[in-house]
Design a protein around this motif. Sequence first.
Motif, mmCIF file in Angstrom:
data_model
loop_
_atom_site.group_PDB
_atom_site.id
_atom_site.type_symbol
_atom_site.label_atom_id
_atom_site.label_comp_id
_atom_site.label_asym_id
_atom_site.label_seq_id
_atom_site.Cartn_x
_atom_site.Cartn_y
_atom_site.Cartn_z
ATOM 1 N N SER A 1 0.621 -105.310 52.400
ATOM 2 C CA SER A 1 0.406 -106.587 51.726
ATOM 3 C C SER A 1 -0.356 -106.343 50.438
ATOM 4 C CB SER A 1 -0.385 -107.543 52.623
ATOM 5 O OG SER A 1 -1.699 -107.036 52.861
ATOM 6 N N ASN A 2 -0.216 -107.254 49.506
ATOM 7 C CA ASN A 2 -0.863 -107.083 48.204
ATOM 8 C C ASN A 2 -1.166 -108.457 47.611
ATOM 9 O OD1 ASN A 2 -1.859 -106.055 45.833
ATOM 10 N ND2 ASN A 2 0.131 -105.511 44.980
ATOM 11 N N PRO A 3 -2.416 -108.897 47.674
ATOM 12 C CA PRO A 3 -2.745 -110.207 47.097
ATOM 13 C C PRO A 3 -2.262 -110.318 45.660
ATOM 14 C CG PRO A 3 -4.607 -109.339 48.320
ATOM 15 C CD PRO A 3 -3.594 -108.239 48.261
ATOM 16 N N THR A 4 -1.790 -111.480 45.301
ATOM 17 C CA THR A 4 -1.250 -111.692 43.960
ATOM 18 C C THR A 4 -2.363 -111.689 42.919
ATOM 19 O OG1 THR A 4 0.567 -112.996 44.855
ATOM 20 C CG2 THR A 4 0.093 -113.269 42.516
ATOM 21 N N VAL A 5 -2.089 -111.066 41.789
ATOM 22 C CA VAL A 5 -3.027 -111.074 40.667
ATOM 23 C C VAL A 5 -2.263 -111.494 39.414
ATOM 24 C CG1 VAL A 5 -2.680 -108.585 40.315
ATOM 25 C CG2 VAL A 5 -4.674 -109.714 39.316
ATOM 26 N N VAL A 6 -2.839 -112.433 38.672
ATOM 27 C CA VAL A 6 -2.236 -112.926 37.438
ATOM 28 C C VAL A 6 -3.185 -112.623 36.285
ATOM 29 C CG1 VAL A 6 -1.462 -114.965 36.157
ATOM 30 C CG2 VAL A 6 -0.967 -114.759 38.606
ATOM 31 N N VAL A 7 -2.656 -112.028 35.238
ATOM 32 C CA VAL A 7 -3.453 -111.720 34.049
ATOM 33 C C VAL A 7 -2.874 -112.492 32.871
ATOM 34 C CG1 VAL A 7 -4.286 -109.898 32.526
ATOM 35 C CG2 VAL A 7 -3.929 -109.422 34.956
ATOM 36 N N HIS A 8 -3.743 -113.193 32.139
ATOM 37 C CA HIS A 8 -3.263 -113.977 30.998
ATOM 38 C C HIS A 8 -4.324 -114.040 29.907
ATOM 39 C CE1 HIS A 8 -5.707 -117.628 31.876
ATOM 40 N NE2 HIS A 8 -5.569 -117.268 33.137
ATOM 41 N N ILE B 1 -2.512 -97.898 49.091
ATOM 42 C CA ILE B 1 -3.418 -99.048 48.970
ATOM 43 C C ILE B 1 -4.578 -98.705 48.039
ATOM 44 C CG2 ILE B 1 -5.075 -100.499 50.208
ATOM 45 C CD1 ILE B 1 -3.207 -100.392 52.625
ATOM 46 N N LYS B 2 -5.115 -97.511 48.181
ATOM 47 C CA LYS B 2 -6.270 -97.108 47.378
ATOM 48 C C LYS B 2 -5.908 -96.932 45.911
ATOM 49 C CE LYS B 2 -9.724 -93.416 46.974
ATOM 50 N NZ LYS B 2 -10.219 -92.126 47.545
ATOM 51 N N GLU B 3 -4.814 -96.212 45.635
ATOM 52 C CA GLU B 3 -4.496 -95.850 44.260
ATOM 53 C C GLU B 3 -3.689 -96.910 43.523
ATOM 54 O OE1 GLU B 3 -2.631 -92.050 44.173
ATOM 55 O OE2 GLU B 3 -4.397 -90.981 44.952
ATOM 56 N N VAL B 4 -2.755 -97.528 44.205
ATOM 57 C CA VAL B 4 -1.875 -98.500 43.551
ATOM 58 C C VAL B 4 -2.461 -99.902 43.595
ATOM 59 C CG1 VAL B 4 0.434 -99.539 43.570
ATOM 60 C CG2 VAL B 4 0.152 -97.105 44.044
ATOM 61 N N GLN B 5 -3.086 -100.246 44.707
ATOM 62 C CA GLN B 5 -3.593 -101.605 44.884
ATOM 63 C C GLN B 5 -5.111 -101.670 44.832
ATOM 64 O OE1 GLN B 5 0.262 -102.897 47.640
ATOM 65 N NE2 GLN B 5 -1.777 -103.242 48.448
ATOM 66 N N LEU B 6 -5.743 -100.547 44.494
ATOM 67 C CA LEU B 6 -7.203 -100.470 44.340
ATOM 68 C C LEU B 6 -7.939 -101.036 45.539
ATOM 69 C CD1 LEU B 6 -7.664 -101.308 40.547
ATOM 70 C CD2 LEU B 6 -7.218 -99.108 41.668
ATOM 71 N N GLY B 7 -7.446 -100.694 46.716
ATOM 72 C CA GLY B 7 -8.103 -101.102 47.946
ATOM 73 C C GLY B 7 -7.723 -102.470 48.455
ATOM 74 N N LYS B 8 -6.899 -103.189 47.715
ATOM 75 C CA LYS B 8 -6.476 -104.523 48.138
ATOM 76 C C LYS B 8 -5.303 -104.421 49.113
ATOM 77 C CE LYS B 8 -9.020 -107.073 45.197
ATOM 78 N NZ LYS B 8 -9.872 -108.224 45.558
ATOM 79 N N GLY B 9 -5.269 -105.304 50.105
ATOM 80 C CA GLY B 9 -4.139 -105.382 51.009
ATOM 81 C C GLY B 9 -4.327 -104.576 52.281
ATOM 82 N N GLU B 10 -3.411 -104.772 53.214
ATOM 83 C CA GLU B 10 -3.454 -104.115 54.510
ATOM 84 C C GLU B 10 -2.062 -103.608 54.883
ATOM 85 O OE1 GLU B 10 -6.159 -103.706 56.254
ATOM 86 O OE2 GLU B 10 -7.529 -104.959 55.071
ATOM 87 N N ALA B 11 -2.032 -102.581 55.728
ATOM 88 C CA ALA B 11 -0.760 -102.087 56.251
ATOM 89 C C ALA B 11 -0.093 -103.197 57.061
ATOM 90 C CB ALA B 11 -0.987 -100.861 57.120
ATOM 91 N N ARG B 12 1.220 -103.298 56.956
ATOM 92 C CA ARG B 12 1.976 -104.328 57.679
ATOM 93 C C ARG B 12 2.835 -103.697 58.773
ATOM 94 N NH1 ARG B 12 3.995 -108.137 52.669
ATOM 95 N NH2 ARG B 12 2.403 -109.772 52.883
ATOM 96 N N ASN B 13 3.052 -104.482 59.825
ATOM 97 C CA ASN B 13 3.908 -104.015 60.910
ATOM 98 C C ASN B 13 5.298 -104.634 60.860
ATOM 99 O OD1 ASN B 13 3.857 -106.651 62.209
ATOM 100 N ND2 ASN B 13 1.802 -106.155 62.940
ATOM 101 N N PHE B 14 5.537 -105.522 59.877
ATOM 102 C CA PHE B 14 6.752 -106.325 59.862
ATOM 103 C C PHE B 14 6.978 -106.814 58.444
ATOM 104 C CE2 PHE B 14 8.844 -110.242 62.073
ATOM 105 C CZ PHE B 14 10.046 -109.565 62.233
ATOM 106 N N LEU B 15 8.233 -107.008 58.072
ATOM 107 C CA LEU B 15 8.528 -107.534 56.740
ATOM 108 C C LEU B 15 8.477 -109.052 56.758
ATOM 109 C CD1 LEU B 15 11.211 -104.984 55.586
ATOM 110 C CD2 LEU B 15 8.986 -105.411 54.528
ATOM 111 N N LEU B 16 7.265 -109.547 56.969
ATOM 112 C CA LEU B 16 6.954 -110.976 56.986
ATOM 113 C C LEU B 16 5.501 -111.120 56.540
ATOM 114 C CD1 LEU B 16 7.793 -113.932 57.874
ATOM 115 C CD2 LEU B 16 6.729 -113.383 60.065
ATOM 116 N N PRO B 17 5.219 -111.961 55.535
ATOM 117 C CA PRO B 17 3.830 -112.112 55.084
ATOM 118 C C PRO B 17 2.927 -112.678 56.186
ATOM 119 C CG PRO B 17 5.363 -113.015 53.481
ATOM 120 C CD PRO B 17 6.154 -112.756 54.728
ATOM 121 N N GLU B 18 1.680 -112.271 56.165
ATOM 122 C CA GLU B 18 0.699 -112.771 57.121
ATOM 123 C C GLU B 18 0.453 -114.263 56.955
ATOM 124 O OE1 GLU B 18 0.346 -110.425 54.951
ATOM 125 O OE2 GLU B 18 -0.016 -108.541 55.995
ATOM 126 N N THR B 19 0.782 -114.806 55.789
ATOM 127 C CA THR B 19 0.589 -116.228 55.523
ATOM 128 C C THR B 19 1.639 -117.093 56.214
ATOM 129 O OG1 THR B 19 1.810 -115.867 53.461
ATOM 130 C CG2 THR B 19 -0.578 -115.946 53.313
#
Length: 583
Positions: free
Chosen positions: A546-553, A364-382
Amino acid sequence: MNRTPLGALALTTLALTLAACNNRSGGEQSTKGPQDTLVIQQSSDVPTLDPGTTYDTGSGQIVENLYETLLTYKGNSLDELEPLLATEWAEGNGGREYRFTLREGVKFHSGNPMTCADAEYSFRRNLVTNTGESGNWFIAESLLGTGANANDDKSVTWQRITDAVKCDGETLVFTLPRTDPAFLAKLAYVGQSIVDSKHAAEVGEWDGTEATWKEAVGKDLANSPLSQKPSGTGAYRLLEKSATSVSATAFEDYWGEKPKIKNVILQKVPELAPRVQAFLKGDADLIETGGRPIIKEQLEGEQGVVVLDDLPDTTASALSLNQNIKGTAIGSGKLDGQGIPANFFSDVDVRRGFVAAFDIPTYIKEVQLGKGEARNFLLPETFPGYDSSVDAARFDPEIARAAFQRAWNGQVWANGFTVKISYRAGSETAKTAMELLKRNIEDLNPKFKVNIVAREWSELIKAGNAGTEPMITTAWAPDYADPDNFVHTFYSSEGYYNPRINAGDPQIDAWINEARATTDTARRDELYSQIARRAQELALYIILPSNPTVVVHRDNLQGVSAETFNPMTSFVTGTLWRKLSKS
């Protein structure tokens, strides 16, 4: 199944950060590409352009712009649907019949008019072919009561297929064996797009008749004639597809609002550095960025770059642990330090060792720069059904060491192993995840060896479906907005990703099937919580956070925003090409 409104859930967690576009002193001045051309660069290839087998994001991002479905998602909502090639629909017989009025005046790229016969053909073709590489299993479940094709389930007959979908004049009629509250959402999936039946027959596809249907059952469509020469109703038509690029141009006779961008070019650029350079120079409008560290270090703050962050995360990702590896990717095939037996991961302590050795906080720290949380299940929190009270697996080298010492009656620890793990070539995030796992596993015991292999996207998909990879990155973007689409896919012994783990738990299967059959939301939530706890105990996957979506354009690309972003309708910008423009 009862679908709880999902759009509201997603929007409650939505927070946006729009990075300022400024010059860095001494930085190279950027340019702007032509206003009539959208250029996209990515690392992976495009496996197919045939809607009948499109089941990956690389293919889907193009197919969804060449073809159209009966329904689509409204705006950025995950639960509201609106007409596209249909204009209205009516539900009858207690939710077991749907009648669709189709849009008039619609033309295919071939010039043929769209009729009900084309829609009838499209759905029948999906039910007939229904390969393991397609998403047709879930429409087959709705319309036939089974996810299998006629080769695998002898109860699937031509009569059942024609009874399930037929034209009543110019009205398309679906007849379901039982109620499926997720049926309408399934129709919005790109794989259920309407194809040009006359054109399909002309280029050598199945002719849609009873006389030939058996020959088309389970047919591999990846390189089909329709993939080579598509004809949809979408706002763009194909110009050319090669091993390194796909080009499309605006369809002059498109029935809806004409696209503002005339040409779209999607280029395969395997190396990250050339993609970043092209993007910063303005030669590419959208690129596969390589993840947050690359965005932070090389893109954010540069002239002409916009970063749109903290968009809803509706995907789930993991490293799969194959309990019955097919083929030759097992080295010696023994616990002798030079390979692994085919059933290496069938020992739960091996799986627990790998799970505990994955450093989620560092990822989370290195790849997602602190974004997101550990998940307990393969289902999005949303999505409904995610129980945050269930503890997620945690990184603990001591737990991993103890598990490996128990595994295979001590043979794993005493003899060691060499295991191959594979990721999509060009995916920096997947590569980093596997490097992190490799380091932690090998630090536990000098006899443990992890070899990382990069593979082309199309090759990796085939290998995953064939069950020949010991461990691969496995991710899922929802086909339709219901938790079952994730839970059945990842955890059922009949799920789409089961070949990647080759495992089955009768208790989990029973809970999944009960959840699919009930409209009681509270009971479904309870069942999914039980599945999450059981799956954690069995350590079926290394679950990524989890990893919030980021779009760069590029800043001259208009139409990309939180208000328009919908992960259910587009795989790149959250909206279709036809809704974009350039200044």
